[in-house]
Structures are given as structure tokens and as C-alpha cells.
Motif scaffolding. Structure first.
Motif, PDB file in Angstrom:
ATOM      1  N   UNK A 153      37.190  35.047  27.184  1.00  0.00           N
ATOM      2  CA  UNK A 153      36.647  33.760  27.640  1.00  0.00           C
ATOM      3  C   UNK A 153      35.428  33.299  26.857  1.00  0.00           C
ATOM      4  N   UNK A 154      34.700  34.212  26.247  1.00  0.00           N
ATOM      5  CA  UNK A 154      33.466  33.844  25.556  1.00  0.00           C
ATOM      6  C   UNK A 154      33.665  32.788  24.461  1.00  0.00           C
ATOM      7  N   UNK A 155      34.724  32.892  23.644  1.00  0.00           N
ATOM      8  CA  UNK A 155      34.903  31.853  22.603  1.00  0.00           C
ATOM      9  C   UNK A 155      35.043  30.445  23.163  1.00  0.00           C
TER      10      UNK A 155
ATOM     11  N   UNK B 200      32.959  32.532  34.388  1.00  0.00           N
ATOM     12  CA  UNK B 200      33.264  33.796  33.707  1.00  0.00           C
ATOM     13  C   UNK B 200      32.740  34.983  34.512  1.00  0.00           C
ATOM     14  N   UNK B 201      31.525  34.846  35.060  1.00  0.00           N
ATOM     15  CA  UNK B 201      30.939  35.927  35.854  1.00  0.00           C
ATOM     16  C   UNK B 201      31.744  36.146  37.140  1.00  0.00           C
ATOM     17  N   UNK B 202      32.121  35.037  37.807  1.00  0.00           N
ATOM     18  CA  UNK B 202      32.920  35.143  39.031  1.00  0.00           C
ATOM     19  C   UNK B 202      34.276  35.786  38.723  1.00  0.00           C
ATOM     20  N   UNK B 203      34.870  35.364  37.630  1.00  0.00           N
ATOM     21  CA  UNK B 203      36.167  35.922  37.235  1.00  0.00           C
ATOM     22  C   UNK B 203      36.054  37.421  36.955  1.00  0.00           C
ATOM     23  N   UNK B 204      35.013  37.835  36.254  1.00  0.00           N
ATOM     24  CA  UNK B 204      34.823  39.256  35.942  1.00  0.00           C
ATOM     25  C   UNK B 204      34.645  40.075  37.223  1.00  0.00           C
ATOM     26  N   UNK B 205      33.864  39.551  38.167  1.00  0.00           N
ATOM     27  CA  UNK B 205      33.659  40.258  39.435  1.00  0.00           C
ATOM     28  C   UNK B 205      34.969  40.369  40.210  1.00  0.00           C
ATOM     29  N   UNK B 206      35.757  39.303  40.215  1.00  0.00           N
ATOM     30  CA  UNK B 206      37.041  39.334  40.920  1.00  0.00           C
ATOM     31  C   UNK B 206      37.984  40.364  40.298  1.00  0.00           C
ATOM     32  N   UNK B 207      37.974  40.442  38.974  1.00  0.00           N
ATOM     33  CA  UNK B 207      38.848  41.413  38.311  1.00  0.00           C
ATOM     34  C   UNK B 207      38.455  42.848  38.653  1.00  0.00           C
ATOM     35  N   UNK B 208      37.167  43.086  38.857  1.00  0.00           N
ATOM     36  CA  UNK B 208      36.725  44.423  39.204  1.00  0.00           C
ATOM     37  C   UNK B 208      37.284  44.853  40.565  1.00  0.00           C
ATOM     38  N   UNK B 209      37.488  43.872  41.453  1.00  0.00           N
ATOM     39  CA  UNK B 209      38.018  44.167  42.793  1.00  0.00           C
ATOM     40  C   UNK B 209      39.516  43.891  42.902  1.00  0.00           C
ATOM     41  N   UNK B 210      40.181  43.734  41.771  1.00  0.00           N
ATOM     42  CA  UNK B 210      41.602  43.385  41.791  1.00  0.00           C
ATOM     43  C   UNK B 210      42.446  44.470  42.461  1.00  0.00           C
TER      44      UNK B 210
END
Length: 371
Positions: A26-28, A50-60
Motif C-alpha cells: 500500500x505504501x506506493x 493503511x494502519x487500520x488495515x494492518x491492524x485488521x490483518x493482525x486479527x484476521x
């Protein structure tokens, strides 16, 4: 565990890789020209998503439905802000959730993904990307669902193999112990009955009880070695047709006169010999325990491509349980043995009296089989 009996979990390292991968992918996006909110505002919102998405993936793994919905919503936000970027890691999450949850539960996620991924492109009248995203959603969900189906099938096969092994162990233990223990019980009872009247006969019955116990221990040790060792036990051989006379002698000692008649000649596979021996053993055990008769005849005949086993006693076939003598594991175990060898089995009262057991075991088809 899902409704299909399969449990799919994400290992911690894969969750960490998803989080790092989502940020790297997502960074690009921040270098693209935003469509709304201006350069600074769009990028600030993108960083938050991006931060919300990363946190959600950690709890996937722990919350697959909620986490997947958040990731899809973030992907839709990315497309609104930066149409040229695309939906990000939405397809990876869709595929992963289709693998983690049964198809019936992940279908709603497929519908949500189609709306979240294709919706912004349709609103922006970007028809080609919308069509491509639709195909990608279907493929991602299908790959995940197929991976789950393969995993569930492997689990079911392992479970079935375990159940079959348990049934085999139960059948072998029954066959190994039932006969000798029955002989021991009869001999012990006989010794007790005649101990005061004829001590010599009582001692003979006790010696036969000891012999039966030693035989049971030897067969049990052999069986336990076959269970523990992958390539079978060495030393004590499996019972064969040559052991039928020894089997008959042990039953004679318990009070049932047994005659063994063998007809025909030719090679018989080890698996068929063991199966025939166990069937005769169980039939004689049932005759000893349930028949209340005095004689039994065992006929073993090589008939073309099959080995025919016939056991008949002169016991009271009308006594309970006449139609199902040995109503525990006995008849079921004999029938199962014959079926596993590709043969047939029948049992029931004989028209001329007594009880008969008959099995026909193919020789050629089982020539390479195992016990």
C-alpha cells in the motif's frame, strides 16, 4: 472447526507477513495523484486506512469476518482516493478467508468483496477495471475454497483411516483373546467341578488352562508388536491353516469334539489363511460358549480360485441367541473379515440341526493382501 470438520488457522508468522506485506503493497499508493480531498488530506486518510488495515490483518485469524470486512472497506477507500492504485490486498484476504471458513460461511464475504472492490470503479465509470476486479474476486474466492476442500478431504481420509485401524485392532484383539479366554473359563469351571472327585482330571484341566493362557499371551505379544512396528513383527508367525489342528485340540480339551477335514491343495495367500483361521476360531468359540453341543466339524476346501470354510456344530440352534450366536463382535467380525478379503459369509441354524458358519474367500484376488 467449520461445519466440514476442517480447521484452518494462520500461524503467527503468516499474520506478521500479511501485516508487513499490506504496508509494503500500500505504501506506493502515496505517490499517486489523489482524486479527492487534495494531496495532503488524501495522503493522511490513506495512512490512517493503511494502519487500520494492518491492524485488521493482525486479527484476521481470531476475527476473520470482522477483519476481512475492515480490509475490504479500506480497499474501497483506497480506490476512492487513488483510482489508479486498485483494491490493494483485498484479493489476498478474500482467498485467505475462503480457506479459513467453510464455503457456506464465506459466500457472503465474496458478495461483500464484489461490492467493495468493483463498486468504486463502477461509480467512476471505469468499466474495464470493474470487470477485471470481478473476475479476480471470483478467482481468489475459488482458490481459497478449493484449498479448504482439499484440506478437509485429507482430514476426512486420515479420520477414516484412524477409524479403520481402531476397528482392525478391536477385531484382532477379540479374535486373539475370545477363543483362549473361553477355553480357560470352561477348563477352570471343569476343574472346580471335579476337584474333589477326581483330582488328576482337575489338574489336567488346570494344565490345559495354563496352556491356553500361554497361547493367549504369545498371540497378544505378537499382535502388539505388529501394532508398534511399521513393517510387521518378526519371530512369532501369524496363525495359518496348518494351525487348525492345534486350534481344534484346544477346543477338544474344553469338551467339544472337533474334527478337521481339509480338501484340495494349492498355494493360499497368508492373508487368506489368517482370515480362514480366525473365522474357524470364532465359530468354534461360539460353539463352545453358546451351542451346548458335543461335536463340531470343520471343513476347509480349496475350490478353484477360492478357499471355502465350513463349520457346523450339533448344538441347540434354537437356544438364544440362535439366529445371532455370539451376538457381540463374533458374527460381525467374521463377516467383516470375509468382506475385507473380497469373499462372502453366511451363518445360521442348519436345517438338520445345529449351527453352521460358511465363508468363501477368493485366493487369486487376495494373493498379495495383508492380514
Amino acid at each position: 472447526m467449520g461445519g466440514d470438520g476442517y480447521t484452518a488457522r494462520l500461524a503467527p508468522k503468516w499474520r506478521r507477513l500479511l501485516v508487513i506485506g499490506s504496508v509494503a503493497v500500500s505504501a506506493p499508493m502515496l505517490s499517486f495523484e489523489p482524486a479527492v480531498l487534495g494531496a495532503v488530506g488524501a495522503r493522511v486518510v490513506a495512512v490512517v486506512l493503511m494502519a487500520v488495515q494492518a491492524a485488521a490483518l493482525f486479527w484476521l485469524d481470531a476475527r476473520p469476518r470482522g477483519a476481512a470486512a475492515i480490509v475490504l472497506a479500506a480497499g474501497a477507500g483506497f480506490q476512492v482516493l487513488f483510482p489508479a492504485f486498485g483494491p490493494g490486498v483485498a484479493f489476498v484476504v478474500l482467498c485467505t478467508c475462503a480457506w479459513m471458513r467453510p464455503a457456506a460461511e464465506s459466500l457472503w464475504l465474496l458478495g461483500l468483496a464484489v461490492v467493495a472492490v468493483c463498486g468504486p470503479a463502477l461509480v467512476q465509470q471505469r468499466w474495464l477495471p470493474a470487470g477485471l476486479w470481478l473476475v479476480a474476486c471470483l478467482l481468489a474466492w475459488s482458490w481459497g475454497a478449493q484449498a479448504r476442500a482439499r484440506g478437509a478431504r485429507r482430514v476426512a481420509e486420515r479420520r477414516q483411516a484412524a477409524l479403520e485401524e481402531r476397528a482392525r485392532i478391536a477385531r484382532e484383539l477379540h479374535d486373539v483373546l475370545s477363543h483362549t479366554v473361553s477355553v480357560m473359563v470352561v477348563q477352570a469351571a471343569a476343574a472346580d467341578d471335579i476337584f474333589e472327585v477326581n483330582p488328576a482330571k482337575a489338574r489336567e484341566a488346570v494344565r490345559r488352562t495354563e496352556e491356553a493362557g500361554r497361547q493367549a499371551l504369545a498371540e497378544l505379544r505378537w499382535f502388539l508388536r505388529t501394532v508398534r512396528e511399521d513393517d510387521g513383527a518378526e519371530g512369532s508367525p501369524q496363525p495359518s491353516l496348518d494351525d487348525l489342528e492345534r486350534l481344534a485340540e484346544s477346543v477338544r480339551g474344553a469338551g467339544l469334539a472337533v474334527e478337521v477335514v481339509r480338501e484340495g491343495s494349492g498355494p493360499v495367500p497368508t492373508a487368506v489363511q489368517l482370515g480362514a483361521y480366525r473365522i474357524v476360531q470364532e465359530a468354534l468359540t461360539n460353539a463352545l460358549r453358546h451351542a451346548q453341543g458335543s461335536t463340531a466339524i470343520v471343513r476347509v476346501r480349496i475350490d478353484g480360485e477360492a478357499l471355502v470354510v465350513h463349520v457346523r456344530d450339533d448344538g441347540n440352534a434354537g437356544a438364544s441367541p440362535s439366529a445371532n450366536r455370539g451376538s457381540g463382535q463374533g458374527l460381525a467380525g467374521m463377516r467383516e473379515r470375509a468382506s475385507l478379503l473380497g469373499g462372502t459369509f453366511s451363518a445360521g441354524p442348519h436345517p438338520d440341526g445345529g449351527f453352521r458358519v460358511e465363508a468363501r474367500l477368493p485366493i487369486g484376488a487376495a494373493s498379495g493382501g495383508a492380514a
